[in-house]
Enzyme design. Structure first.
Site, mmCIF file in Angstrom:
data_model
loop_
_atom_site.group_PDB
_atom_site.id
_atom_site.type_symbol
_atom_site.label_atom_id
_atom_site.label_comp_id
_atom_site.label_asym_id
_atom_site.label_seq_id
_atom_site.Cartn_x
_atom_site.Cartn_y
_atom_site.Cartn_z
ATOM 1 C CG HIS A 85 32.403 32.991 -5.003
ATOM 2 N ND1 HIS A 85 32.811 32.278 -3.906
ATOM 3 C CD2 HIS A 85 31.063 33.201 -4.847
ATOM 4 C CE1 HIS A 85 31.762 32.077 -3.109
ATOM 5 N NE2 HIS A 85 30.704 32.625 -3.664
ATOM 6 C CG ASP A 164 31.658 36.609 6.183
ATOM 7 O OD1 ASP A 164 30.574 37.129 5.902
ATOM 8 O OD2 ASP A 164 31.956 35.434 5.902
ATOM 9 N NE ARG A 171 23.548 37.541 6.474
ATOM 10 C CZ ARG A 171 24.197 37.175 5.363
ATOM 11 N NH1 ARG A 171 25.516 37.199 5.330
ATOM 12 N NH2 ARG A 171 23.539 36.786 4.301
ATOM 13 C CB SER A 186 28.798 37.297 3.386
ATOM 14 O OG SER A 186 29.302 36.068 3.830
ATOM 15 C CE LYS A 190 32.874 34.396 2.855
ATOM 16 N NZ LYS A 190 31.822 33.455 3.285
#
Lengths: 441, 441
Positions: A85, A164, A171, A186, A190
């Site tokens: 990621h 999330d 948010r 967050s 995932k």
């Protein structure tokens, strides 16, 4: 068991006190089921932005978020699975290079990616520039492609970590986005819902990144590594420079082309070295390589042998894309106008402000200003020279790939404004700032 | 004019940046009209608890809250009008003494008071123990009683400062109650909506008060004085001790009796001296007395002449109450059981924990554990000796006024647990800690 009280949970959070696993799980359940009103969640989010959460509570929160909806069970693959990621930056197409390399080395890579918001598209947006490519996979197809290709790159399922999604939407409208624990949970929720065994995180730092300082980037990287490790996953992070665009291409099809060049042994130096470093780390984390040097050699061989490119082409084909477009890039969407912008002066390029390039590409149509905006896969900017290189006045500095000449003209000055030239050779800051290795848990 | 953005307002607040008058007014308008969703207001409240507000923004907020609904116009009275507010404590009936004294000296006093939540009732609850007394006045009656008696004491109108009502309800369920600027603006918005010219605030400090430390009490007092002064009102504050009950009576009718005794020249020393000090301050603030000593002499004369008591009896009568009950206290509700509790040891009373007495009175029925609970006007506790005094073992320490013997027995031990005895004479802390005088604006 004490009855859960949201007011007490908010109060404990704003006093910086630990909440305990039971309260955190009740909190996530209440948010997911809608039994906790938004105004209490909003106050709690601001309290977290203020005070943070204890490491234990943050891990519990993240795991509970990961389990708040569907999770993937990839155990049938039978190998340790890798995931990668990036927090995102201008020209960041590294996932398109790293994932095929790792897969080519025999480590399955399962990647789900959100769509980009901002300067350029996300990984999925980039892949969608390939004619026919389909990122919207069912769970069955996802697992099937992964089994056949050792690689799958899909759009993020809406029922993955729904807590999330709820928290993120709240948010966004309550000024509570820039909280490092909330950002970390967050992202990691995932990752945990997808269920890979080894997770490599690339945290970008600099003016073109969400984390502008090394202190923030380090805190985010360490927080995510700790969450992943505490959740029982091999997790490591690279902090890499985003004070300049990564590589030379910024724009969706343009970035696919650059990724393909890199997979075939060419490509820009910075992209290539970052991809090799990250691939080597994942090979070590999954037990495929004994150390990073061995991992880097494996990764280089996967490029040199053509196996990495072949793996990329295979997954594109398996997901419905036209794999010929990877060899004949004329089959990819291309912009009607390519306007070359000459260097306004002679000298060394001391700086290319990444957001100046990123925003110019976004205005051309390569990114989304608002959620739901359509992306133009063809447009973007390609740097002809980059930071540290010398240019002569009048020589090509960058190319604008645009829909028409008017559009090209509107972004030209802004992109140019991102350049700083110097008479002396500029010191190029290192691309890889630091690596936070996976600890054995 | 820049369009109002609530997200930007939350972000500025959490960064500690000034908001500006326009944004603050738009915020209050949006909260009052319901155009700002609760979740954004909740996040903003937590940001205020975290960062506070600049003095200018806080004054603007308070004035906007005061003007968010109906306001009283008392200008037809033609004199500077006084108001007095206490943050509340165990046995605090000072308003019932101060207001008639000041009115008897020729300064109109307009008082609206909320109902109490917790150990004992509020000022209005206490007055309702007088048969027939009606605190629910229309605006016309309020002004009429004020004109006839120079004094009116009413329950708080629901349409007074509705923005405060909305914010208070939200603070209650989002863990954002203990913010000094929010407490200050909540109190002062209601004072400003009533529209008195001189406002005296009694901020209680100690274990029986909402503000437990001098630092917090001073911050709250100074914040309220600044808001009032900036809003163009003469505003001053007294910080007074709430580490012991005020006076000796705790319970609604019992406190009315003690207030009457004090107005007639008797009553406990601490209540009498606090009331004289506060009355003197208000007389100076309204220009009736040249200095505090002169004000104190006027106040003492108002008691000695019977004018203060007469004023109290007049307002009770004007508001429908049986004024004979003030002279013949047998006409007030009285408890069927009065149980005297003897001192368990001989010595000096070093401490009476106010909450031990307050909670015992509440459990007898003198206060509300929950909003909407009914108050029993007759019950309560009367101290027979107080802090600093010597008692012999077996001598009466306090009396429990209860519905029945069982009820009396259940609170006896808890009330006793609030006492600490010492062989040596105990140092009695000063009742009045400090006074924050009104500055001329």
């Amino acid at each position: 068991m004490v009855e859960f009280s949201m007011v007490r949970t908010i109060e404990r959070t704003r006093r910086g006190e630990p909440l305990g696993a039971e309260a955190v799980r009740a909190l996530v359940a209440g948010i997911t089921q809608g039994t906790i009103p938004d105004y209490q969640t909003a106050a709690w989010l601001m309290a977290v932005l203020w005070r943070g959460l204890t490491p234990d509570d943050l891990t519990t929160l993240t795991i509970a978020m990961a389990r708040s909806g569907a999770t993937l069970d990839l155990s049938s693959i039978g190998h340790p699975i890798a995931d990668k990621h990036s927090t995102g930056g201008v020209g960041d197409k590294a996932t398109l290079v790293v994932a095929p390399i790792v897969a080519a080395c025999g480590v399955p890579v399962a990647k789900m990616s959100g769509r980009g918001l901002g300067h350029t598209g996300g990984t999925v947006d980039k892949l969608e520039s390939i004619p026919g490519f389909n990122p919207e996979l069912t769970v069955a197809t996802f697992t099937d492609v992964l089994r056949r290709c050792d690689l799958v790159i899909a759009g993020q399922s809406a029922d993955l970590a729904p807590a999330d999604g709820i928290l993120y939407a709240l948010r966004d409208v309550t000024g509570t986005v820039p909280s490092i624990p909330l950002i970390a949970s967050s992202i990691m929720a995932k990752k945990l819902a997808i269920g890979a065994d080894a997770i490599l995180l690339d945290v970008k730092v600099g003016r073109g990144a969400f984390m502008e300082t090394m202190a923030d980037a380090t805190a985010l990287a360490e927080t995510m590594v700790r969450i992943g490790t505490d959740a029982g996953k091999r997790t490591a992070a690279v902090i890499s420079d985003m004070d300049r665009p990564l590589g030379r291409a910024v724009g969706n099809a343009l970035e696919v082309i650059e990724a393909v060049e890199t997979l075939r042994g060419g490509g820009p130096d910075d992209l290539r070295s970052l991809a090799l470093h990250e691939a080597a780390l994942l090979l070590v984390m999954t037990g495929k390589a004994v150390d990073e040097a061995a991992g880097a050699r494996m990764a280089e061989r996967a490029i040199a042998s053509g196996a990495a490119f072949e793996r990329f082409a295979a997954v594109v084909g398996a997901q419905g894309g036209d794999r010929r477009a990877l060899e004949e890039t004329a089959r990819l969407p291309h912009a009607p106008i390519v306007q070359s912008v000459p260097a306004p002066e002679s000298g060394f390029i001391a700086e290319i402000e990444p957001l100046a390039i990123g925003r110019a590409a976004m205005r051309l149509g390569a990114g989304r200003a608002r959620k739901g905006d359509t992306i133009d896969p063809a447009v973007g900017i390609v740097l002809r020279a980059t930071v540290g290189e010398r240019v002569e006045r009048g020589a090509p500095l960058f190319d604008i790939h645009a829909r028409d000449a008017t559009q090209a003209a509107t972004v030209r000055a802004d992109a140019l404004a991102g350049y700083r030239f110097s008479a002396e050779p500029a010191i190029v800051p290192p691309l890889i700032k630091t690596t936070i290795p996976a600890s054995i848990c």
